[in-house]
Design a protein around this motif. Structure first.
Motif, short mmCIF file in Angstrom:
data_model
loop_
_atom_site.label_atom_id
_atom_site.label_comp_id
_atom_site.label_asym_id
_atom_site.label_seq_id
_atom_site.Cartn_x
_atom_site.Cartn_y
_atom_site.Cartn_z
N GLY A 183 109.92 10.93 -57.27
CA GLY A 183 109.46 12.31 -57.41
C GLY A 183 109.25 12.99 -56.08
N PHE A 184 108.73 12.24 -55.09
CA PHE A 184 108.57 12.81 -53.75
C PHE A 184 109.92 13.19 -53.16
N GLU A 185 110.88 12.31 -53.32
CA GLU A 185 112.21 12.60 -52.78
C GLU A 185 112.86 13.80 -53.48
N PHE A 186 112.69 13.90 -54.79
CA PHE A 186 113.23 15.06 -55.50
C PHE A 186 112.54 16.34 -55.04
N MET A 187 111.23 16.27 -54.84
CA MET A 187 110.51 17.45 -54.36
C MET A 187 111.00 17.82 -52.96
N ARG A 188 111.13 16.83 -52.10
CA ARG A 188 111.53 17.10 -50.72
C ARG A 188 112.94 17.68 -50.64
N SER A 204 112.61 10.80 -75.38
CA SER A 204 113.96 10.74 -74.81
C SER A 204 114.89 11.71 -75.53
N GLY A 205 114.78 11.79 -76.84
CA GLY A 205 115.59 12.75 -77.59
C GLY A 205 115.26 14.18 -77.21
N TRP A 206 113.97 14.46 -76.99
CA TRP A 206 113.55 15.79 -76.55
C TRP A 206 114.18 16.14 -75.20
N LEU A 207 114.23 15.15 -74.28
CA LEU A 207 114.83 15.40 -72.97
C LEU A 207 116.29 15.82 -73.10
N HIS A 208 117.01 15.15 -73.98
CA HIS A 208 118.42 15.46 -74.16
C HIS A 208 118.62 16.76 -74.93
N ALA A 209 117.79 16.99 -75.94
CA ALA A 209 117.97 18.18 -76.79
C ALA A 209 117.62 19.48 -76.06
N THR A 210 116.66 19.44 -75.16
CA THR A 210 116.26 20.66 -74.46
C THR A 210 117.05 20.90 -73.18
N GLY A 211 117.94 19.99 -72.85
CA GLY A 211 118.73 20.16 -71.63
C GLY A 211 118.02 19.68 -70.38
N GLY A 212 116.92 18.96 -70.55
CA GLY A 212 116.19 18.45 -69.39
C GLY A 212 117.00 17.46 -68.58
N MET A 213 117.74 16.61 -69.25
CA MET A 213 118.58 15.64 -68.53
C MET A 213 119.72 16.35 -67.81
N ASP A 214 120.29 17.37 -68.43
CA ASP A 214 121.35 18.13 -67.75
C ASP A 214 120.80 18.83 -66.51
N TRP A 215 119.59 19.39 -66.63
CA TRP A 215 118.96 20.04 -65.47
C TRP A 215 118.72 19.02 -64.36
N ALA A 216 118.23 17.84 -64.72
CA ALA A 216 117.93 16.82 -63.72
C ALA A 216 119.18 16.38 -62.98
N CYS A 239 106.90 15.29 -69.49
CA CYS A 239 106.95 16.67 -69.98
C CYS A 239 106.79 17.68 -68.86
N VAL A 240 105.94 17.39 -67.88
CA VAL A 240 105.75 18.32 -66.76
C VAL A 240 107.03 18.42 -65.94
N PHE A 241 107.61 17.28 -65.58
CA PHE A 241 108.80 17.31 -64.73
C PHE A 241 109.99 17.96 -65.43
N PHE A 242 110.28 17.50 -66.65
CA PHE A 242 111.47 17.99 -67.34
C PHE A 242 111.22 19.28 -68.10
N GLY A 243 110.02 19.47 -68.61
CA GLY A 243 109.73 20.67 -69.39
C GLY A 243 109.58 21.91 -68.50
N LEU A 244 108.84 21.76 -67.39
CA LEU A 244 108.65 22.89 -66.49
C LEU A 244 109.79 23.03 -65.50
N ARG A 245 110.56 21.96 -65.36
CA ARG A 245 111.73 21.94 -64.46
C ARG A 245 111.36 22.34 -63.04
N ASP A 246 110.31 21.70 -62.56
CA ASP A 246 109.82 21.96 -61.21
C ASP A 246 109.56 20.62 -60.52
N PRO A 247 110.37 20.24 -59.53
CA PRO A 247 110.18 18.95 -58.86
C PRO A 247 108.82 18.83 -58.16
#
Length: 171
Positions: free
Chosen positions: A155-160, A28-40, A101-109
């Motif tokens: 995840g399906f809805e985000f991808m769509r 969870s800290g990694w998500l916030h520190a790398t900006g993954g939550m902001d991207w989401a 890690c795949v969703f937030f790290g690669l930032r690809d829905p």
């Protein structure tokens, strides 16, 4: 730490729970520190989607159910299945972290949806096998399965809603 007759004790369970909480908190800290939550938060979300803060909070507690199932499996599981089921549960925990890690790290829905689909199939498989060896551990794995199912639908809805329309036949 555990004798062969009775399996791991309560201290082992506490170590498992502290370890799972530490790893979940670190992720969870990694998500916030790398900006993954902001991207989401910039993604187009369905109207019914919970906030990412709530998803993050619930996601911190879901691994605890798998860890308790692991402990029960090691303590009370059938002798021939203890090691196999322990490995299945450990891979389940690793897979849940990898999916995040795949969703937030690669930032690809789209890749996040594929990871969620793979995790859903694996969780169903693992819960079935573990449930045959120890019904109590199997029941506890249905909670992570329900969570992974919810993340698959989300995840399906985000991808769509956020893909350019070139994935999965333009869904």
């Amino acid at each position: 730490m555990a004798d062969k007759r009775h399996g791991p004790g309560v201290i082992t369970l506490l170590v498992y729970l502290v370890g799972a909480a530490s790893l979940s908190g670190g992720l969870s800290g990694w998500l916030h520190a790398t900006g993954g939550m902001d991207w989401a938060r910039t993604l187009t979300a369905p109207n019914w989607a919970p906030s990412f803060g709530l998803v993050n909070l619930v996601g911190l507690f879901i691994p605890a159910f798998a860890v308790i199932a692991l402990w029960i499996m090691q303590r009370n599981g059938r002798d021939g299945m203890r090691l196999l089921c322990s490995l299945l549960i450990a891979l389940l925990l690793a897979g849940m972290a990898t999916q995040v890690c795949v969703f937030f790290g690669l930032r690809d829905p789209a890749l996040g949806f594929l990871a969620a689909m793979a995790m859903w199939v694996y969780t169903l498989f693992a819960a079935g096998i573990v449930g045959r060896a120890s019904s109590a551990a199997g029941v506890l794995l249905w909670i992570p399965f329900a969570w992974v199912t919810a993340m698959l639908v989300l995840g399906f809805e985000f991808m769509r809603l956020n893909s350019a329309g070139n994935f999965a036949g333009g869904l």
